[in-house]
Design a protein around this motif. Sequence first.
Motif, PDB file in Angstrom:
ATOM      1  N   ALA A 224      -2.716  -4.170  -2.992  1.00 45.97           N
ATOM      2  CA  ALA A 224      -2.658  -2.756  -2.054  1.00 45.97           C
ATOM      3  C   ALA A 224      -4.095  -2.700  -1.339  1.00 45.97           C
ATOM      4  N   THR A 225      -4.414  -3.056  -0.158  1.00 44.90           N
ATOM      5  CA  THR A 225      -5.691  -3.012   0.426  1.00 44.90           C
ATOM      6  C   THR A 225      -6.096  -2.033   1.313  1.00 44.90           C
ATOM      7  N   CYS A 226      -5.165  -1.053   1.604  1.00 45.02           N
ATOM      8  CA  CYS A 226      -5.083  -0.015   2.719  1.00 45.02           C
ATOM      9  C   CYS A 226      -6.751   0.639   2.033  1.00 45.02           C
TER      10      CYS A 226
ATOM     11  N   ARG B 161      -8.206  -1.255  -7.987  1.00 37.52           N
ATOM     12  CA  ARG B 161      -8.069  -2.523  -7.429  1.00 37.52           C
ATOM     13  C   ARG B 161      -8.679  -3.854  -7.591  1.00 37.52           C
TER      14      ARG B 161
ATOM     15  N   LEU C  10      -6.854   4.269   0.349  1.00 43.09           N
ATOM     16  CA  LEU C  10      -6.879   4.210  -1.217  1.00 43.09           C
ATOM     17  C   LEU C  10      -8.228   4.284  -1.725  1.00 43.09           C
TER      18      LEU C  10
ATOM     19  N   SER D 169     -10.808  -3.551  -0.258  1.00 46.77           N
ATOM     20  CA  SER D 169     -10.161  -2.987   0.970  1.00 46.77           C
ATOM     21  C   SER D 169     -10.146  -3.726   1.952  1.00 46.77           C
TER      22      SER D 169
ATOM     23  N   SER E 279       0.862  -1.055  -0.247  1.00 48.43           N
ATOM     24  CA  SER E 279       0.078   0.116   0.152  1.00 48.43           C
ATOM     25  C   SER E 279       0.852   1.407  -0.092  1.00 48.43           C
TER      26      SER E 279
ATOM     27  N   TYR F  88      -0.190   0.738   5.162  1.00 50.14           N
ATOM     28  CA  TYR F  88      -1.202  -0.678   5.017  1.00 50.14           C
ATOM     29  C   TYR F  88      -1.477  -1.024   6.497  1.00 50.14           C
TER      30      TYR F  88
ATOM     31  N   THR G 115       2.228   1.742  -3.381  1.00 49.91           N
ATOM     32  CA  THR G 115       1.292   2.159  -4.346  1.00 49.91           C
ATOM     33  C   THR G 115       0.322   3.818  -4.116  1.00 49.91           C
TER      34      THR G 115
END
Length: 826
Positions: free
Chosen positions: A165-167, A181, A170, A185, A143, A214, A146
């Motif tokens: 990238a799961t933050c 993505r 975002l 999330s 993240s 992240y 990213t």
Amino acid sequence: MGLIFAFEAEEEDGPFCQILGNPESPLLFKEGDVVIGGAFSIHSKITQPPLSFTEKPTRLTCSRVNLREFRFAQTMIFAIEEINRSEFILPNVSIGYRIYDNCGSTLSSMRAVMGLMNGAEQTVGKICSSQSAVHAIIGESESSSTIVLSRTTGPFKIPVISHSATCECLSNRKQYPSFFRTIASDLYQSRALAQLVKHFGWTWVGAVNSDSDYGNNGMAIFLAAAQEEGVCVEYIEKFHRAEPEKLMKVVEVIRKSTAKVIVGFLAHVEMNNLLQQLSLHNITGRQFIGVEAWITADSLVTPTSFSVLGGSLGFAVQKANISGMEDFLIKGFWETAFKCKETNKDSMTETCKENQDLIEFKDYVDDVAELRYSSNIYKAIYAVAHSLHSILKCSKSQGCDKTVEVTPQQVVESLKRVNFTIKNGDQVWFDSTGAAVARYEVVNWQRGSDSSVQFKPVGYYDASLPPGQKFVLKTEAIMWPGGKKELPVSVCSESCRPGTHKVLQKGKPVCCYDCIQCAEGETSNSTDSNDCKKCPEEYWSNQNRDACILKNVEFLRFSEVMGIILVFFTLFGVLLTLIVATLFMINKDTPLVKANNSELSFLLLFSLTLCFLCSLTFIGRPSEWSCMLRHTAFGITFVLCISCILGKTIVVLMAFRATLPGSNVMKWFGPAQQRISVLAFTFIQVLICILWLTINPPFPFKNMKHYKDRIILECALGSPVGFWAVLGYIGLLALLCFVLAFLARKLPDNFNEAKFITFSMLIFCAVWITFIPAYVSSPGKFTVAVEIFAILASSYGLLFCIFAPKCFIIVLKPELNTRKHVIGKS
């Protein structure tokens, strides 16, 4: 692109736009009609050169191959090559790629972004503003990197599609308008982690996260969700991969903690560092709860790692199940995209020399079966392809319109509308935040039959399903740390059983408490009750304090010992009275019986019988009628009794006065007047009772105040004034009778009845004077018992004091039963 290029002056041609510094070269590239960029951490360690600020720094050096990230790059190439061969999507358009290695560093990520946007040209003519070298970028994996990538490309509207990238940060479309993505999330994963922990009853956990966007964002969401679920966190520690001192502090905190469950919201690099230290310090037996970033990372599987991570549970991206990809990763990639077959370093190309460490993985296949994020990269490439297919107005028959100039902004707008299904059946579309729907496998670290570490699926989480169906777990299939089948326990305090409630320990989280038994009259019928509930008024808590039961109703019963004793003395008194009455009836013509008006004696015996019998109305369950009867019967019978005694006392006085010369007092108080006086005195009491019963009569009353655990069923007085008026009137008559009898006690008759009346009234008054405090202070049914005792004691006192001497003479001394002896003459 004025931020990237600068003007240089040249004598002949004038000023031209030239890149500052050396252009960054891609690790893997291929030209095409459209180009898709890629940024991955193919190497995980970066060495920065010394910065003296006196000379141009040398290039950054990358080392330690991250095989998983390398597989991402391979998957991207596989998807592009597959599309290039397809007749259905972009039929006459070739897709090229430029893949950069950011070496797991945000600093290197920035160089990769510049390379992706600028391309390899040193100069671009006199105008610095030009088209980006790529139409979309796939990446990055972490993240933080990213965020750097998205913020840099954002002003130029270049779409960035991340596969991992799961933050949640975002999801902000204002800050990242061109970010997409193919993974969900962390908002969903963090909440699911809290639900997972709560599902197994772990209310006391530790938390460790990467000190990055992240880790910090994901942990913040988890902590909020854990609080809602009632889960307490013993400690919250974080560290960065470049901070070994903080890592050692985290290890020490874990070693000293009492929580047996650790939620690790870590990137796989930080998790690898933590794992090494935990193995080194032999810290085992903890239940780790992991996230998709590391729970299925092959790099964590080492000979010693299972002793620490064995039994770990966590959420993972579903496995990639794409036909043809496995063969490409093992064979096709090395033959087409990465042509480095020579082993002689002198004959190798420059690219092959720089990336010789990658060639070592050419024949490595152990990780291919466990690839998971690869499907996300596959979906991302196809999403871009479908967007381009729409922009170029492609068709199978006519191909694509290559005259259309594709801009990154067009790709962004087209990506918002994509909705298609890839060949393994997964549907691809983006929600309003640019993310995919949340779907996870729940995996468990287990040992296989061959002693290899396996990531066994034991459930799933699907946010698209209705509530109640989103989370499914196969608990029986889970293997816990140490190879155990028993669920580990991680609580600050054991559950409070029913009948107790939680009292928080001072200065500790809400999960740390003492179990205190509910107070009397209160219950809790569930475990871990925060408080106890009071029982309804007519109920009381049982011995375990986990249920309310009906209170015992207490009143003086005929069947209990006290009731039997009182009934016995009542009937015995009646029997004695009847015996005396019979004896008097047999000897009614004798001087002793005739003396002092035998009619009053028989009436007195009758009233004494009623006095004894009225005590029975005080025994048994109170009812409306029994409550009214007991007090009125008692009041009237005793007034009748005292009236008779008063009449006899007056007769004694009058008889003495009548013996004086010239006195005819007896004609004023003959038998008729005696009867009238008794009736008059009794009538007054009857009138008092009628007024009492009319205005506010006694009634049955459930007394719940005297005792907490039982109900006293008693007769409420209704009007206390009425009750004390009845008693007061009896007392007044008794006092008057006592005074008159006391005055007549020394009259000269041999058998002066006034003496016995005086003594009987003395006993009567003493009994009822002591009755008042005893009545007021006695609890429950003993109040009734005291009143019955007073009735019986006073009745027995009257019976024995007045009639015992006469019975003694009649039965044992009949020679004294003569007129001469009675009047005292020899």
